[in-house]
Design a protein around this motif. Structure first.
Motif, PDB file in Angstrom:
ATOM      1  N   ASP A  63       0.850  -1.177  -0.073  1.00 11.46           N
ATOM      2  CA  ASP A  63      -0.167   0.003  -0.051  1.00 11.46           C
ATOM      3  C   ASP A  63       0.928   1.224  -0.008  1.00 11.46           C
ATOM      4  OD1 ASP A  63      -2.351  -1.431  -0.117  1.00 11.46           O
ATOM      5  OD2 ASP A  63      -2.444  -1.316   2.355  1.00 11.46           O
ATOM      6  N   VAL A  64       2.043   1.195   0.814  1.00  8.59           N
ATOM      7  CA  VAL A  64       2.850   2.511   0.677  1.00  8.59           C
ATOM      8  C   VAL A  64       3.314   2.874  -0.502  1.00  8.59           C
ATOM      9  CG1 VAL A  64       4.982   3.187   1.677  1.00  8.59           C
ATOM     10  CG2 VAL A  64       3.193   2.384   3.276  1.00  8.59           C
ATOM     11  N   ILE A  65       3.987   1.627  -1.150  1.00 10.60           N
ATOM     12  CA  ILE A  65       4.535   1.728  -2.610  1.00 10.60           C
ATOM     13  C   ILE A  65       3.330   2.123  -3.578  1.00 10.60           C
ATOM     14  CG2 ILE A  65       5.385   0.635  -4.722  1.00 10.60           C
ATOM     15  CD1 ILE A  65       6.845  -1.340  -2.249  1.00 10.60           C
ATOM     16  N   GLU A  66       2.290   1.620  -3.516  1.00  4.77           N
ATOM     17  CA  GLU A  66       1.054   1.957  -4.503  1.00  4.77           C
ATOM     18  C   GLU A  66       0.622   3.358  -4.253  1.00  4.77           C
ATOM     19  OE1 GLU A  66      -3.387   0.753  -5.425  1.00  4.77           O
ATOM     20  OE2 GLU A  66      -2.086  -0.686  -4.857  1.00  4.77           O
ATOM     21  N   HIS A  67       0.631   3.790  -2.992  1.00  5.63           N
ATOM     22  CA  HIS A  67       0.184   5.315  -2.671  1.00  5.63           C
ATOM     23  C   HIS A  67       1.377   6.303  -3.107  1.00  5.63           C
ATOM     24  CE1 HIS A  67      -2.003   8.094  -0.328  1.00  5.63           C
ATOM     25  NE2 HIS A  67      -0.927   8.745   0.193  1.00  5.63           N
ATOM     26  N   THR A  68       2.649   5.913  -3.011  1.00  4.03           N
ATOM     27  CA  THR A  68       3.641   6.834  -3.413  1.00  4.03           C
ATOM     28  C   THR A  68       3.413   7.009  -5.060  1.00  4.03           C
ATOM     29  OG1 THR A  68       4.941   6.211  -1.793  1.00  4.03           O
ATOM     30  CG2 THR A  68       5.856   7.407  -3.302  1.00  4.03           C
ATOM     31  N   PHE A  69       3.374   5.811  -5.785  1.00  3.72           N
ATOM     32  CA  PHE A  69       3.156   6.129  -7.019  1.00  3.72           C
ATOM     33  C   PHE A  69       1.789   6.954  -7.442  1.00  3.72           C
ATOM     34  CE2 PHE A  69       5.820   2.404  -7.704  1.00  3.72           C
ATOM     35  CZ  PHE A  69       6.749   2.944  -8.839  1.00  3.72           C
ATOM     36  N   HIS A  70       0.625   6.719  -6.709  1.00  5.52           N
ATOM     37  CA  HIS A  70      -0.424   7.422  -7.181  1.00  5.52           C
ATOM     38  C   HIS A  70      -0.229   8.924  -6.777  1.00  5.52           C
ATOM     39  CE1 HIS A  70      -4.719   8.209  -7.307  1.00  5.52           C
ATOM     40  NE2 HIS A  70      -4.708   8.780  -6.081  1.00  5.52           N
ATOM     41  N   LYS A  71       0.410   9.316  -5.725  1.00  2.30           N
ATOM     42  CA  LYS A  71       0.585  10.600  -5.295  1.00  2.30           C
ATOM     43  C   LYS A  71       1.557  11.441  -6.407  1.00  2.30           C
ATOM     44  CE  LYS A  71       2.076  11.879  -1.091  1.00  2.30           C
ATOM     45  NZ  LYS A  71       2.776  11.598   0.296  1.00  2.30           N
ATOM     46  N   ALA A  72       2.441  10.681  -7.060  1.00  4.22           N
ATOM     47  CA  ALA A  72       3.265  11.378  -8.081  1.00  4.22           C
ATOM     48  C   ALA A  72       2.612  11.326  -9.335  1.00  4.22           C
ATOM     49  CB  ALA A  72       4.590  10.342  -8.060  1.00  4.22           C
ATOM     50  N   GLY A  73       1.800  10.636  -9.701  1.00  7.90           N
ATOM     51  CA  GLY A  73       1.205  10.478 -10.920  1.00  7.90           C
ATOM     52  C   GLY A  73       1.962   9.734 -11.965  1.00  7.90           C
TER      53      GLY A  73
END
Length: 176
Positions: A63-73
């Motif tokens: 979830d942390v990795i996925e959230h980071t990608f999402h935040k960066a677009g």
């Protein structure tokens, strides 16, 4: 990229103690996105419990990795490399982060970069500030307390250490 110029993007993963973290950084040292999950479950014990930390990393790292990608677009396919703390640290947490990074790197066909946590501490000032070599570093992290002259990446001269690691432990516990 800007004006058709693509910048290198690296996903970094950190899980060596009680925080599960990921960041996307480009070669201009710009942090495109970061996510840090601090583990609150250790407070009742007055310190980090390694087994609890490792299990929490395992529960949250995806979830942390996925959230980071999402935040960066940014899509995972757009990164150029995957880096992770690979020691020293609490071995259970280190293994969780390193294996997640290796699996992602393998799946994407990208290089995996193992990062020494102590080297990361030594060079962190250069990531966020315009610090030139050489510089003096007071490293206090868990069981590591020392004064270093940082001459370059991987080039450290130890100037002094305490008789025990109380100052690093005190710094760590106070930071929590």
């Amino acid at each position: 990229g800007v004006l058709g110029i693509e910048l290198m993007i690296v996903l970094g993963i950190e899980s060596s103690c009680d925080e599960t973290a990921a960041a996307l950084v480009n070669e201009k040292r710009e942090i495109l996105a970061e996510t840090v999950l601090s583990q609150e479950e250790h407070k009742i014990y007055g310190g980090v419990v390694p087994e609890i930390a490792a299990r929490s990393h395992l529960d949250h790292i995806d979830d942390v990795i996925e959230h980071t990608f999402h935040k960066a677009g940014i899509r995972p396919e757009e990164v150029d490399a995957i880096a992770a703390t690979s020691g020293p640290g609490l071995i259970g947490g280190v293994v969780v982060g390193a294996m997640a990074a290796k699996a992602l790197a393998f799946a994407l066909g990208k290089p995996f970069v193992a990062v020494n946590r102590l080297g990361g501490h030594a060079l962190g000032a250069r990531l966020t500030n315009e610090v030139e070599y050489p510089y003096l570093l007071r490293r206090g992290s868990g069981g590591h307390s020392e004064l270093l002259a940082v001459q370059g990446a991987g080039d450290y001269e130890r100037l002094g250490t305490p008789i025990d690691d109380d100052s690093g432990e005190a710094f760590y516990k106070d930071a929590n």
